[in-house]
Design a protein around this motif. Structure first.
Motif, PDB file in Angstrom:
ATOM      1  N   THR A  30      59.464  31.245  11.065  1.00 45.50           N
ATOM      2  CA  THR A  30      58.398  31.200  12.065  1.00 45.50           C
ATOM      3  C   THR A  30      58.817  32.035  13.273  1.00 45.50           C
ATOM      4  OG1 THR A  30      59.320  29.177  13.031  1.00 45.50           O
ATOM      5  CG2 THR A  30      57.630  28.919  11.330  1.00 45.50           C
ATOM      6  N   GLY A  31      57.851  32.263  14.176  1.00 47.46           N
ATOM      7  CA  GLY A  31      58.105  33.137  15.317  1.00 47.46           C
ATOM      8  C   GLY A  31      58.052  34.585  14.879  1.00 47.46           C
ATOM      9  N   ASP A  59      45.245  33.028   8.402  1.00 48.60           N
ATOM     10  CA  ASP A  59      45.621  31.719   7.896  1.00 48.60           C
ATOM     11  C   ASP A  59      45.170  31.590   6.445  1.00 48.60           C
ATOM     12  OD1 ASP A  59      42.891  31.053   7.870  1.00 48.60           O
ATOM     13  OD2 ASP A  59      43.000  29.925   9.749  1.00 48.60           O
ATOM     14  N   LEU A  65      44.758  36.003  12.673  1.00 45.55           N
ATOM     15  CA  LEU A  65      45.639  35.447  13.707  1.00 45.55           C
ATOM     16  C   LEU A  65      46.270  36.526  14.575  1.00 45.55           C
ATOM     17  CD1 LEU A  65      47.526  32.813  11.502  1.00 45.55           C
ATOM     18  CD2 LEU A  65      45.522  32.435  12.973  1.00 45.55           C
ATOM     19  N   ASP A  88      54.031  37.682  14.190  1.00 47.21           N
ATOM     20  CA  ASP A  88      54.267  36.354  14.764  1.00 47.21           C
ATOM     21  C   ASP A  88      53.692  35.299  13.827  1.00 47.21           C
ATOM     22  OD1 ASP A  88      55.112  34.641  17.056  1.00 47.21           O
ATOM     23  OD2 ASP A  88      52.983  34.139  17.063  1.00 47.21           O
ATOM     24  N   PRO A  90      53.063  31.332  13.496  1.00 44.74           N
ATOM     25  CA  PRO A  90      53.044  30.172  14.382  1.00 44.74           C
ATOM     26  C   PRO A  90      53.725  28.926  13.819  1.00 44.74           C
ATOM     27  CG  PRO A  90      50.864  30.567  13.452  1.00 44.74           C
ATOM     28  CD  PRO A  90      51.711  31.748  13.077  1.00 44.74           C
ATOM     29  N   GLU A  91      53.651  28.701  12.515  1.00 40.59           N
ATOM     30  CA  GLU A  91      54.215  27.481  11.944  1.00 40.59           C
ATOM     31  C   GLU A  91      54.424  27.656  10.446  1.00 40.59           C
ATOM     32  OE1 GLU A  91      51.481  24.238  12.300  1.00 40.59           O
ATOM     33  OE2 GLU A  91      49.756  25.454  11.700  1.00 40.59           O
ATOM     34  N   TYR A  95      50.066  31.828   4.288  1.00 44.20           N
ATOM     35  CA  TYR A  95      49.310  32.823   5.033  1.00 44.20           C
ATOM     36  C   TYR A  95      48.808  33.923   4.102  1.00 44.20           C
ATOM     37  CZ  TYR A  95      51.276  30.659   9.209  1.00 44.20           C
ATOM     38  OH  TYR A  95      51.627  29.760  10.192  1.00 44.20           O
TER      39      TYR A  95
END
Length: 237
Positions: A30-31, A59, A65, A88, A90-91, A95
């Protein structure tokens, strides 16, 4: 990643093309994440576009996103192109991504999975030992076994990184992922201790380690010259 004849495609109307995420499963966290993607035309040939493609991260339902530019990298020089996208995430989730090739069109969605804890050592973590000794930098470390490399990307990475590291005055170390690479039968191969310590599940990997022994940058499969120069700048401060 098999070697395939390369098609260089101009940004004009043409056959449809597709994208496939070739980053190894369970290595995308993540990130800020570097995702490696290959493009193929309607006949299945690898593509290198003459523009900078953009990746839209979506997503699992297809909602966008973010949009990120890609950078061409050569897994095998002049033969096996891919694109690196720093995106990036997010969690941890499933995806999609689509690649915009300008007037060449947009790919259908390609799926990938982000995990909370990737298997391999990631940027920001302390570098594990190599051959029982602590690692400190500035240092570039490649984990690769050119004679036992399914993707054929190991030797090209070493041949690319070594002269640039030498030119910049940064030590470079190539570590074999096998403890017994000279056996005739692959069933007799034994992985090195570093494979477990660094969490490696594929090869090659390149790590840039700073003077505090912290991993500053990580590259799977292939790295562009500009990415490599930026990583050296990062660990040479």
């Amino acid at each position: 990643m098999a070697v395939t004849l390369l098609a260089v495609v101009a940004c004009t109307a043409g056959p449809s093309f597709s994208a496939r995420v070739i980053s190894t499963l369970n290595t995308i966290g993540t990130g800020n994440q570097r995702i490696l993607v290959e493009l193929r035309d309607g006949e299945g040939e690898l593509l290198a576009l003459d523009i900078v493609p953009n990746a839209t991260i979506r997503d699992e339902n297809g909602s966008p996103l973010g949009v990120y530019p890609g950078e061409l990298v050569w897994v095998v020089p002049d033969t096996q192109p891919a694109y690196a996208f720093v995106v990036d995430i997010p969690e941890p989730e499933t995806y999609q991504l689509t690649i915009d090739g300008g007037t060449h069109g947009e790919t259908p969605p390609a799926g990938f999975v982000s995990v909370e804890n990737p298997f391999q050592v990631v940027a920001g973590e302390a570098a594990p030992p190599i051959e029982g000794e602590a690692v400190s930098g500035p240092l570039l470390v490649a984990f690769a076994s050119p004679d036992r490399c399914p993707s054929q990307a190991c030797r090209p990475m070493i041949d690319q990184v070594e002269p640039i590291a030498d030119e910049r005055g940064v030590p470079f170390r190539s570590v074999d992922v096998f403890a017994t690479s000279d056996v005739e039968d692959e069933a007799d191969l034994e992985l090195s201790a570093e494979v477990e310590q660094w969490g490696l599940i594929s090869q090659p990997w390149l790590y840039a380690v700073d003077s505090s022994g912290i991993v500053a940058a990580v590259f799977e499969g292939a790295v562009s010259d500009s990415e490599l120069q930026a990583a050296i700048d990062l660990i040479s401060r």
